[in-house]
Motif scaffolding. Structure first.
Motif, PDB file in Angstrom:
ATOM      1  N   TYR A 163       0.776  -1.410   0.020  1.00 22.65           N
ATOM      2  CA  TYR A 163      -0.007  -0.126   0.062  1.00 22.65           C
ATOM      3  C   TYR A 163       0.881   1.481  -0.007  1.00 22.65           C
ATOM      4  N   VAL A 164       0.529   2.399  -0.812  1.00 21.38           N
ATOM      5  CA  VAL A 164       1.029   3.406  -1.021  1.00 21.38           C
ATOM      6  C   VAL A 164       0.060   4.628  -0.858  1.00 21.38           C
ATOM      7  N   PRO A 165       0.109   5.525   0.246  1.00 23.29           N
ATOM      8  CA  PRO A 165      -0.741   6.669   0.431  1.00 23.29           C
ATOM      9  C   PRO A 165      -0.970   7.408  -1.011  1.00 23.29           C
ATOM     10  N   ASN A 166      -2.206   7.500  -1.427  1.00 24.55           N
ATOM     11  CA  ASN A 166      -2.486   8.386  -2.647  1.00 24.55           C
ATOM     12  C   ASN A 166      -1.903   9.621  -2.550  1.00 24.55           C
ATOM     13  N   ASN A 167      -1.569  10.235  -3.755  1.00 22.35           N
ATOM     14  CA  ASN A 167      -1.116  11.704  -4.079  1.00 22.35           C
ATOM     15  C   ASN A 167      -1.977  12.491  -4.792  1.00 22.35           C
ATOM     16  N   TRP A 168      -3.314  12.414  -4.691  1.00 22.05           N
ATOM     17  CA  TRP A 168      -4.161  13.274  -5.727  1.00 22.05           C
ATOM     18  C   TRP A 168      -4.610  14.535  -5.152  1.00 22.05           C
ATOM     19  N   GLY A 169      -5.115  15.275  -5.789  1.00 17.52           N
ATOM     20  CA  GLY A 169      -5.479  16.476  -5.210  1.00 17.52           C
ATOM     21  C   GLY A 169      -6.766  16.422  -4.626  1.00 17.52           C
ATOM     22  N   ASP A 170      -7.444  17.512  -4.247  1.00 16.51           N
ATOM     23  CA  ASP A 170      -8.626  17.400  -3.312  1.00 16.51           C
ATOM     24  C   ASP A 170      -9.958  17.228  -4.321  1.00 16.51           C
ATOM     25  N   MET A 171     -11.249  17.022  -3.666  1.00 17.29           N
ATOM     26  CA  MET A 171     -12.424  16.864  -4.327  1.00 17.29           C
ATOM     27  C   MET A 171     -12.716  18.153  -4.928  1.00 17.29           C
ATOM     28  N   ALA A 172     -12.518  19.408  -4.483  1.00 16.90           N
ATOM     29  CA  ALA A 172     -13.071  20.636  -5.118  1.00 16.90           C
ATOM     30  C   ALA A 172     -12.550  20.803  -6.409  1.00 16.90           C
ATOM     31  N   SER A 173     -11.124  20.596  -6.474  1.00 12.08           N
ATOM     32  CA  SER A 173     -10.159  20.622  -7.774  1.00 12.08           C
ATOM     33  C   SER A 173     -10.848  19.753  -8.718  1.00 12.08           C
ATOM     34  N   ALA A 174     -11.108  18.562  -8.532  1.00 11.15           N
ATOM     35  CA  ALA A 174     -11.491  17.602  -9.475  1.00 11.15           C
ATOM     36  C   ALA A 174     -13.037  18.154  -9.940  1.00 11.15           C
ATOM     37  N   ILE A 175     -13.802  18.735  -8.967  1.00  6.84           N
ATOM     38  CA  ILE A 175     -15.161  18.952  -9.547  1.00  6.84           C
ATOM     39  C   ILE A 175     -15.073  20.138 -10.227  1.00  6.84           C
ATOM     40  N   GLU A 176     -14.164  21.367 -10.030  1.00 13.42           N
ATOM     41  CA  GLU A 176     -14.106  22.400 -10.788  1.00 13.42           C
ATOM     42  C   GLU A 176     -13.632  21.973 -12.054  1.00 13.42           C
ATOM     43  N   ILE A 177     -12.574  21.247 -12.144  1.00 15.94           N
ATOM     44  CA  ILE A 177     -12.366  20.741 -13.778  1.00 15.94           C
ATOM     45  C   ILE A 177     -13.493  20.014 -14.417  1.00 15.94           C
ATOM     46  N   ILE A 178     -13.997  19.258 -13.759  1.00 18.07           N
ATOM     47  CA  ILE A 178     -15.535  18.668 -14.290  1.00 18.07           C
ATOM     48  C   ILE A 178     -16.389  19.552 -14.785  1.00 18.07           C
ATOM     49  N   HIS A 179     -16.455  20.411 -13.994  1.00 20.40           N
ATOM     50  CA  HIS A 179     -17.446  21.674 -14.440  1.00 20.40           C
ATOM     51  C   HIS A 179     -16.892  22.495 -15.701  1.00 20.40           C
ATOM     52  N   GLN A 180     -15.706  23.018 -15.736  1.00 18.83           N
ATOM     53  CA  GLN A 180     -14.981  23.617 -16.628  1.00 18.83           C
ATOM     54  C   GLN A 180     -15.089  22.814 -17.873  1.00 18.83           C
ATOM     55  N   ALA A 181     -15.255  21.564 -17.882  1.00 16.56           N
ATOM     56  CA  ALA A 181     -15.414  20.590 -19.118  1.00 16.56           C
ATOM     57  C   ALA A 181     -17.001  20.604 -19.523  1.00 16.56           C
ATOM     58  N   GLY A 182     -17.578  21.130 -18.952  1.00 10.59           N
ATOM     59  CA  GLY A 182     -19.080  20.969 -18.956  1.00 10.59           C
ATOM     60  C   GLY A 182     -19.910  19.932 -18.554  1.00 10.59           C
ATOM     61  N   GLY A 183     -19.191  19.167 -17.608  1.00  4.98           N
ATOM     62  CA  GLY A 183     -19.878  17.860 -16.922  1.00  4.98           C
ATOM     63  C   GLY A 183     -20.559  18.183 -15.731  1.00  4.98           C
ATOM     64  N   LEU A 184     -21.098  17.028 -15.168  1.00  5.36           N
ATOM     65  CA  LEU A 184     -21.529  16.773 -13.804  1.00  5.36           C
ATOM     66  C   LEU A 184     -20.866  16.002 -13.185  1.00  5.36           C
ATOM     67  N   ALA A 185     -20.484  16.253 -11.782  1.00  6.32           N
ATOM     68  CA  ALA A 185     -19.655  15.653 -10.925  1.00  6.32           C
ATOM     69  C   ALA A 185     -20.522  14.802 -10.155  1.00  6.32           C
ATOM     70  N   VAL A 186     -20.150  13.277 -10.222  1.00  6.04           N
ATOM     71  CA  VAL A 186     -20.886  12.319  -9.452  1.00  6.04           C
ATOM     72  C   VAL A 186     -19.884  11.605  -8.306  1.00  6.04           C
ATOM     73  N   LEU A 187     -20.139  11.515  -7.069  1.00  5.08           N
ATOM     74  CA  LEU A 187     -19.694  10.846  -6.091  1.00  5.08           C
ATOM     75  C   LEU A 187     -19.582   9.281  -6.382  1.00  5.08           C
ATOM     76  N   ALA A 188     -18.795   8.756  -6.768  1.00  7.18           N
ATOM     77  CA  ALA A 188     -18.592   7.225  -7.152  1.00  7.18           C
ATOM     78  C   ALA A 188     -18.767   6.388  -5.771  1.00  7.18           C
ATOM     79  N   HIS A 189     -19.482   5.455  -6.045  1.00  6.87           N
ATOM     80  CA  HIS A 189     -19.676   4.146  -5.153  1.00  6.87           C
ATOM     81  C   HIS A 189     -19.424   4.814  -3.536  1.00  6.87           C
ATOM     82  N   PRO A 190     -20.292   5.683  -3.226  1.00  8.98           N
ATOM     83  CA  PRO A 190     -20.054   6.001  -1.807  1.00  8.98           C
ATOM     84  C   PRO A 190     -19.929   4.949  -0.619  1.00  8.98           C
ATOM     85  N   SER A 191     -20.727   3.887  -0.880  1.00  8.81           N
ATOM     86  CA  SER A 191     -20.312   2.873   0.362  1.00  8.81           C
ATOM     87  C   SER A 191     -19.419   2.011   0.189  1.00  8.81           C
TER      88      SER A 191
END
Length: 286
Positions: A170-198
């Motif tokens: 296991y290696v800890p993830n190195n991703w950015g935060d949720m808000a940044s990803a959501i903003e990018i999706i919106h800039q690309a004209g899309g809708l942001a969906v939280l995947a498989h929450p459970s």
């Protein structure tokens, strides 16, 4: 109460990421299973979409193919995935963001290989890389290689024994935060969906916190109907979507043919859910 509606599956993967079917074969399977509205949502890449559309458009009765992507993010040290639906696959901002995500994936994948090698599992990086081909290397490729080479009986067992939090590889993830990803999706004209929450194995308290903070970060929807879930899980996710004024989405998270996950299977649409494809933003994009 369940109603008969358009059969939708808005979460799936191809060989462009960690799926095992090509974009052509995946669309062909979706058509064969009677799926009518379908999204390909490969991890941090849009690479399979052109091929998928080319094949779909060649069919006598093509399905409604939605351009999507599944973006990896970091929330309180957890890997949280945000699906972007109806994105513009020609958007340069999204393309640049995903190119950076691929670089982060490679860095993490190399470290996984190093940790496994130190534990006596030689050649894991090279083996997983060969399976990935042109796709970004993921833990799924490691799990597949390790299962095929006798380190565990199947891919879920590899994750449980080697790749889960606190385990050897296991290696800890190195991703950015949720808000940044959501903003990018919106800039690309899309809708942001939280995947498989459970699927994140959070306590009820932490799941409520995740959904609340996801909404606060600008999220539009969450998956409430999954290919494998209990009725209680489904009802809980629907309740959370209502409490946080989020649209509902639906998807199998299909990666490869198996006895437990299939395109369109068990993707019922309960009444009382405002579905993501019914939103005005979705209608405007289509």
């Amino acid at each position: 109460m369940i109603t008969e509606t358009l059969l939708a599956d808005l979460h799936s993967h191809t060989t462009a990421s960690d799926g095992q079917l090509s974009p052509t074969d995946l669309v062909a399977r979706a058509l064969d299973k009677g799926v009518q509205m379908f999204a390909i949502t490969d991890h941090d890449t849009l690479a399979g979409l052109d091929e998928a559309h080319q094949f779909n458009n060649s069919q006598a009765q093509p399905l409604k193919l939605i351009d999507g992507v599944e973006i990896s993010t970091r929330w309180n040290s957890f890997d949280i995935h945000i699906v972007g639906l109806n994105v513009d696959r020609g958007n340069s901002v999204l393309a640049d963001f995903l190119a950076h995500q691929r670089e982060l994936r490679e860095i993490r994948a190399m470290e996984i290989g190093e940790r496994l090698a130190k534990a006596g599992i030689e050649g894991a990086y090279e083996g997983a890389k060969a399976l990935a081909g042109d796709a970004a290397l993921s833990r799924g490729h490691y799990a597949r290689w390790m299962a095929e080479n006798g380190h565990a009986v199947d891919m879920p067992s590899v994750f449980k024994r080697y790749l889960a939090r606190g385990k050897t590889g296991y290696v800890p993830n190195n991703w950015g935060d949720m808000a940044s990803a959501i903003e990018i999706i919106h800039q690309a004209g899309g809708l942001a969906v939280l995947a498989h929450p459970s699927g994140y194995k959070l306590s009820a308290k932490w799941l409520k916190r995740l959904v609340r903070e996801y909404k606060e970060a600008g999220g539009d929807a969450m998956e409430v109907v999954l290919g494998q879930q209990t009725l209680d899980d489904r009802n809980n996710l629907i309740a959370l979507s209502h409490q946080n004024q989020l649209l509902g989405s639906i998807g199998s998270d299909f990666h490869f043919p198996s006895n437990w996950i299939e395109l369109g299977k068990n993707l019922f649409q309960p009444q009382g859910v405002d579905w993501v494809w019914q939103s005005q933003s979705w209608v405007n994009r289509v």
